[in-house]
Motif scaffolding. Structure first.
Motif, PDB file in Angstrom:
ATOM      1  N   MET A 112       1.339  -8.994   6.916  1.00 34.24           N
ATOM      2  CA  MET A 112       1.276  -7.623   6.416  1.00 34.24           C
ATOM      3  C   MET A 112       0.515  -7.550   5.092  1.00 34.24           C
ATOM      4  O   MET A 112      -0.257  -6.622   4.856  1.00 34.24           O
ATOM      5  N   GLU A 116      -2.849  -5.290   4.216  1.00 31.14           N
ATOM      6  CA  GLU A 116      -2.914  -4.322   3.109  1.00 31.14           C
ATOM      7  C   GLU A 116      -3.985  -4.702   2.093  1.00 31.14           C
ATOM      8  O   GLU A 116      -4.641  -3.839   1.526  1.00 31.14           O
ATOM      9  N   TYR A 123      -2.320   4.182  -0.152  1.00 26.28           N
ATOM     10  CA  TYR A 123      -1.192   3.387  -0.657  1.00 26.28           C
ATOM     11  C   TYR A 123      -1.314   1.894  -0.378  1.00 26.28           C
ATOM     12  O   TYR A 123      -0.344   1.153  -0.563  1.00 26.28           O
ATOM     13  N   SER A 124      -2.481   1.425   0.039  1.00 24.68           N
ATOM     14  CA  SER A 124      -2.599  -0.007   0.345  1.00 24.68           C
ATOM     15  C   SER A 124      -2.345  -0.886  -0.879  1.00 24.68           C
ATOM     16  O   SER A 124      -1.693  -1.925  -0.761  1.00 24.68           O
ATOM     17  N   GLN A 126      -0.423  -0.208  -3.475  1.00 26.63           N
ATOM     18  CA  GLN A 126       1.008  -0.162  -3.766  1.00 26.63           C
ATOM     19  C   GLN A 126       1.789  -1.009  -2.762  1.00 26.63           C
ATOM     20  O   GLN A 126       2.729  -1.718  -3.132  1.00 26.63           O
ATOM     21  N   LEU A 127       1.411  -0.907  -1.499  1.00 27.57           N
ATOM     22  CA  LEU A 127       2.074  -1.720  -0.478  1.00 27.57           C
ATOM     23  C   LEU A 127       1.807  -3.205  -0.706  1.00 27.57           C
ATOM     24  O   LEU A 127       2.711  -4.043  -0.553  1.00 27.57           O
ATOM     25  N   GLU A 128       0.575  -3.539  -1.080  1.00 25.89           N
ATOM     26  CA  GLU A 128       0.257  -4.941  -1.369  1.00 25.89           C
ATOM     27  C   GLU A 128       1.141  -5.468  -2.495  1.00 25.89           C
ATOM     28  O   GLU A 128       1.716  -6.555  -2.391  1.00 25.89           O
ATOM     29  N   SER A 129       1.273  -4.706  -3.552  1.00 23.68           N
ATOM     30  CA  SER A 129       2.095  -5.122  -4.687  1.00 23.68           C
ATOM     31  C   SER A 129       3.557  -5.294  -4.271  1.00 23.68           C
ATOM     32  O   SER A 129       4.208  -6.286  -4.635  1.00 23.68           O
ATOM     33  N   SER A 130       4.077  -4.351  -3.489  1.00 22.99           N
ATOM     34  CA  SER A 130       5.467  -4.436  -3.028  1.00 22.99           C
ATOM     35  C   SER A 130       5.675  -5.625  -2.099  1.00 22.99           C
ATOM     36  O   SER A 130       6.688  -6.334  -2.197  1.00 22.99           O
ATOM     37  N   LEU A 131       4.735  -5.862  -1.199  1.00 20.75           N
ATOM     38  CA  LEU A 131       4.842  -6.997  -0.284  1.00 20.75           C
ATOM     39  C   LEU A 131       4.749  -8.326  -1.032  1.00 20.75           C
ATOM     40  O   LEU A 131       5.429  -9.299  -0.676  1.00 20.75           O
ATOM     41  N   CYS A 134       8.061  -8.890  -2.476  1.00 21.45           N
ATOM     42  CA  CYS A 134       8.952  -9.280  -1.382  1.00 21.45           C
ATOM     43  C   CYS A 134       8.741 -10.754  -1.021  1.00 21.45           C
ATOM     44  O   CYS A 134       9.703 -11.504  -0.857  1.00 21.45           O
TER      45      CYS A 134
END
Length: 163
Positions: A112, A116, A123-124, A126-131, A134
């Motif tokens: 994932m 991203e 939001y890619s 932001q999603l990259e940072s969150s992933l 994680c």
């Protein structure tokens, strides 16, 4: 921490050798999915399938397939002192390969994260940072579980049952 380039499920033949005697110039994170031979900072390692390593930018590193192929998930990243402190606080070793159990879950996050990173969709970043967060926390959890198992935690229950 910012990813520069990333790859998921890369497969190389037995002739594959990555050799960076002066380091990579960036941080390197690998999930190693095949047996491999590593030399990191002058120390040699026989690495099991299902291992990981986080390498600092200046650390000399060389790795190759041990058997018929080398497979990994990887990314190069930029980091600062706060990132190194975070790794230390979370118990994540640097410049040393470590075997884990359960790298399949990490690899799914990697898949994932790769999508991203190369996506231009909304939001890619932001999603990259969150992933990425994680991934780091899941890795820290796996390392802590493995360390606790190695230290014999949990054996109290077994001992109390036999008394």
């Amino acid at each position: 921490m910012k990813i520069g380039s990333i790859g998921y499920e890369h497969i190389h033949g037995p002739e594959f050798v990555m050799d960076r005697p002066s380091g990579t110039g960036a941080g390197l994170f690998l999930i190693i999915k095949s047996t491999a031979l590593f030399s990191v900072g002058g120390k040699d390692y026989d690495v099991e399938k299902g291992s990981f390593i986080i390498v600092k930018r200046q650390t000399p590193i060389r790795y190759t397939a041990k058997d018929d192929k080398y497979i990994d998930d990887w990314f190069y990243f930029d980091y600062d002192d706060a990132d190194l402190e975070r790794f230390e606080r979370l118990g994540l070793p640097l410049d040393e390969p470590r075997a884990l159990s359960g790298v399949g879950e990490l690899s799914q996050i990697f898949r994932m994260l790769t999508y991203e990173h190369y996506s231009a969709e909304e939001y890619s970043s932001q999603l990259e940072s969150s992933l990425l967060d994680c991934l780091i926390y899941k890795l820290a959890r796996l390392v802590a579980v493995r360390n606790n198992m190695s230290a014999g935690f949990g054996s109290d229950k077994t001992e109390s049952l036999t008394m």
